[in-house]
Each structure stands twice: as structure tokens, then as C-alpha cells.
Motif scaffolding. Structure first.
Motif, PDB file in Angstrom:
ATOM      1  N   SER A 110       1.696   9.430   7.121  1.00  0.00           N
ATOM      2  CA  SER A 110       2.595  10.468   6.413  1.00  0.00           C
ATOM      3  C   SER A 110       2.134  10.361   4.945  1.00  0.00           C
ATOM      4  O   SER A 110       2.205  11.585   4.249  1.00  0.00           O
ATOM      5  N   TRP A 127      -1.314  12.212   4.461  1.00  0.00           N
ATOM      6  CA  TRP A 127      -1.321  13.513   4.494  1.00  0.00           C
ATOM      7  C   TRP A 127      -0.549  14.197   3.474  1.00  0.00           C
ATOM      8  O   TRP A 127      -1.018  15.255   3.139  1.00  0.00           O
ATOM      9  N   HIS A 152      -2.735  14.223   0.408  1.00  0.00           N
ATOM     10  CA  HIS A 152      -3.643  15.386   0.558  1.00  0.00           C
ATOM     11  C   HIS A 152      -3.127  16.833   0.189  1.00  0.00           C
ATOM     12  O   HIS A 152      -3.970  17.403  -0.703  1.00  0.00           O
ATOM     13  N   THR A 160      -2.485  22.645  10.061  1.00  0.00           N
ATOM     14  CA  THR A 160      -1.811  21.706   9.225  1.00  0.00           C
ATOM     15  C   THR A 160      -0.946  20.645   9.563  1.00  0.00           C
ATOM     16  O   THR A 160      -1.021  19.419   9.348  1.00  0.00           O
ATOM     17  N   SER A 181      -3.116  17.889  11.671  1.00  0.00           N
ATOM     18  CA  SER A 181      -3.731  17.216  10.901  1.00  0.00           C
ATOM     19  C   SER A 181      -2.749  15.954  10.340  1.00  0.00           C
ATOM     20  O   SER A 181      -3.271  14.578  10.453  1.00  0.00           O
ATOM     21  N   LEU A 182      -1.564  16.216  10.434  1.00  0.00           N
ATOM     22  CA  LEU A 182      -0.491  15.119  10.330  1.00  0.00           C
ATOM     23  C   LEU A 182      -0.558  14.295  11.559  1.00  0.00           C
ATOM     24  O   LEU A 182      -0.558  13.010  11.499  1.00  0.00           O
ATOM     25  N   ALA A 189      -3.701  12.096  11.973  1.00  0.00           N
ATOM     26  CA  ALA A 189      -3.739  10.859  11.085  1.00  0.00           C
ATOM     27  C   ALA A 189      -2.878   9.867  11.673  1.00  0.00           C
ATOM     28  O   ALA A 189      -3.096   8.568  11.559  1.00  0.00           O
ATOM     29  N   MET A 220      -8.251  13.760   9.194  1.00  0.00           N
ATOM     30  CA  MET A 220      -7.086  14.402   8.701  1.00  0.00           C
ATOM     31  C   MET A 220      -7.268  15.342   7.580  1.00  0.00           C
ATOM     32  O   MET A 220      -7.125  16.458   7.413  1.00  0.00           O
ATOM     33  N   HIS A 221      -8.127  14.711   6.809  1.00  0.00           N
ATOM     34  CA  HIS A 221      -8.780  15.516   5.501  1.00  0.00           C
ATOM     35  C   HIS A 221      -9.363  16.882   5.935  1.00  0.00           C
ATOM     36  O   HIS A 221      -9.011  17.772   5.477  1.00  0.00           O
ATOM     37  N   GLY A 275      -7.186  19.270   7.806  1.00  0.00           N
ATOM     38  CA  GLY A 275      -6.477  19.936   6.909  1.00  0.00           C
ATOM     39  C   GLY A 275      -7.135  20.914   6.196  1.00  0.00           C
ATOM     40  O   GLY A 275      -6.543  22.209   6.009  1.00  0.00           O
TER      41      GLY A 275
END
Length: 288
Positions: free
Chosen positions: A57, A60, A63, A84, A87-88, A91, A126-127, A130
Motif C-alpha cells: 500500500s 502504491w 506512486h 489501477t 496494480s495495488l 504489489a 506495480m509501477h 499502474g
């Protein structure tokens, strides 16, 4: 047509706040990982899961706080909510795999390398997932070498942070590790952003760009609330509020990994609080 990108529409505000979010998630996650090494086998998964969610978290949130200042001057941008949030989830899951490996196998050698690599790949994944959720009239392309550099930064940072968590050296040690981790995660983010090139299509129009804070703010409420809750759990835990957790009652219980026991060898005699080892030797026979 190539677009003009501005990653700092609000000046230093977004990078500073993003860095603090990464530090907060890292601090909570590393403290939970440290705590997991000091409890019984039954309770360890809960602390490791909480640490995974906190770090996931945190990175994320970092980011997307940073993305609040991201604009394309020639086109408005929006965010695909499913990607979006995916991606969380990615991660948290990948960071969780790395943390569980270290939590059960120890923060040394092959387990540390494996756990750090998976955790770092989770940060990088994740990056870029996202970024795949960014919607505008055009597309992104990336410089391969710069992307590779960002992934290396993420892996090295994650490995160092997990190693620090396994040292079990007190609160200040964890704070220092979280500051380094926050710097590395932020560095990974902006390195990845420097690899970015924007290509616009014919539907783009001049003057359409604007910071996406209004679109991102509602999505950040949930992770921020979770980080607050995780912070409360860590703060009220009696073994986490002191500078050095109480380790003696746990190290002899079954289920504690060898790395946790090894990490306890640096404790000072003061931890025994003057107790005499009366149960660890037998009386010698009296002289006849």
C-alpha cells in the motif's frame, strides 16, 4: 506527434509527500516483518501479511501521489480503475511472497536474495502496470536501458530493506531502513518516469493537460486508511513500542526460523534481568 510531459505540476509537494508515503509503508512493513520473527509459528503469518499489505500500500500510494503532479500538456489524462487497483493487488501479492520467504527462511543467503528479488520485481511491476492504466489520446514508449535500471534499483532496495528487517536491532534501525527504502522506491519511480516518451494521436488538443489530482484522490482514500490502521496496530503492540523488542521468551519456542534465533545472539546480558539459570544445571554430589 510527441507530447510534452511535466512530472512536477505542483512543484516539490508531490515528490516530498510521495517519499513520505513510501517511508511510512516501509516502516510499518519492516516493523511487522521484524515482529513476525519474534512470535510463535501460529501468529507469524498474520504479521507477515500485515507487513506485506503495508509495504504494498505504501509503494502504491507513493506512486499515485507522485502521479498527481504528472501532466501531458497537449492532452488530458484519466485512469483506468480496474488496472489501477490491479496494480495495488499485484504489489501486495508479490511483496507478500518475498516477505514470507524471508519470514520463514531467514534474511540471509539464498532466501534473502530470492525474497528481495521478488519484492523488487513487485515494486517495478506495480509501477509499470499502474502506468498502463493511464488513459489519454496517445501511447507511452519506454527506453529499455532506463527501465532496466529502474528494476535494478527496486530489487537492490527491496533486498536491503528485507535484510535490515531481519537484523532485529530495534526501532531506530527500522526507521533508518524505511528512510532508505523510501528513497529507493521514489528513485525507482522517477527513474522509470524518465524512461517515458509520450506519443500523441490526432485527437489530442493543445492546452488540454491538467494534473489528475481530482481523479486520483478518491482512489487513495482506501490505502491511506489502511496505512493508518496498520500504524495503530503497530503502535499499540506492546513489543513494538519499545526500542528493542522482548525476545527472550520467544526464541526457544518451536516454529521460529533459524535466522530469528541467530539474530538474537547480539542481545546484551541486561535482557536476562539478573535471572539465575537455576534450572539449567544439576547439583553436584556432596563429598563423601
Amino acid at each position: 506527434m510527441q507530447g510534452t510531459v511535466d512530472g512536477f505540476s505542483y512543484g516539490a509537494v508531490t515528490p516530498v509527500v510521495a517519499y513520505l508515503m513510501a517511508c511510512l509503508g516501509g516502516a510499518l512493513g519492516l516493523r511487522c516483518t521484524t515482529r513476525s520473527l519474534l512470535v510463535t509459528h501460529a501468529r507469524r503469518p498474520a504479521w507477515l501479511a500485515l507487513g506485506s499489505a503495508a509495504i504494498g500500500s505504501g509503494i502504491w500510494t507513493m506512486h499515485f501521489v507522485a502521479m498527481m503532479g504528472f501532466t501531458i500538456e497537449e492532452a488530458p489524462i484519466h485512469y483506468d480503475r480496474p488496472l489501477t487497483y490491479a496494480s495495488l493487488g499485484l504489489a501486495i501479492v508479490m511483496v507478500g511472497i518475498g516477505i514470507f520467504i524471508v519470514g520463514y527462511r531467514g534474511a540471509t543467503g539464498t532466501p534473502l536474495f530470492t525474497g528481495g528479488t521478488i519484492t523488487g520485481l513487485g515494486v517495478a511491476s506495480m509501477h509499470y502496470l499502474g502506468m498502463a492504466g493511464v488513459r489519454f489520446h496517445g501511447r507511452f514508449t519506454y527506453n529499455t536501458l532506463t527501465v532496466a535500471a529502474s528494476v535494478v534499483i527496486a530489487v537492490v532496495a527491496a533486498t536491503a530493506a528485507l535484510w535490515a528487517a531481519g537484523q532485529v536491532r530495534g526501532f531506530l534501525w527500522s526507521v533508518g531502513a524505511s528512510l532508505v527504502m523510501g528513497l529507493a522506491v521514489s528513485g525507482m519511480h522517477y527513474t522509470g518516469m524518465s524512461a517515458l516518451t509520450v506519443h500523441l494521436d490526432g485527437a489530442a488538443h493543445a492546452g488540454g493537460g491538467a494534473p489528475a489530482a481530482s481523479a486520483l484522490a478518491p482512489m487513495l482514500i482506501g490505502p491511506l486508511a489502511f496505512l493508518l490502521l496498520a500504524g495503530v496496530v503497530v503502535i499499540v503492540d506492546p513489543l513494538m513500542v519499545v526500542g528493542r523488542p522482548q525476545r527472550t521468551p520467544v526464541e526457544h519456542k518451536p516454529g521460529v526460523p533459524a535466522a530469528a534465533v541467530t539474530a538474537h545472539t547480539d542481545r546484551r546480558p541486561a535482557l536476562h534481568e539478573g535471572r539465575r539459570p537455576v534450572h539449567h544445571h544439576s547439583r553436584t554430589p556432596q563429598n563423601r
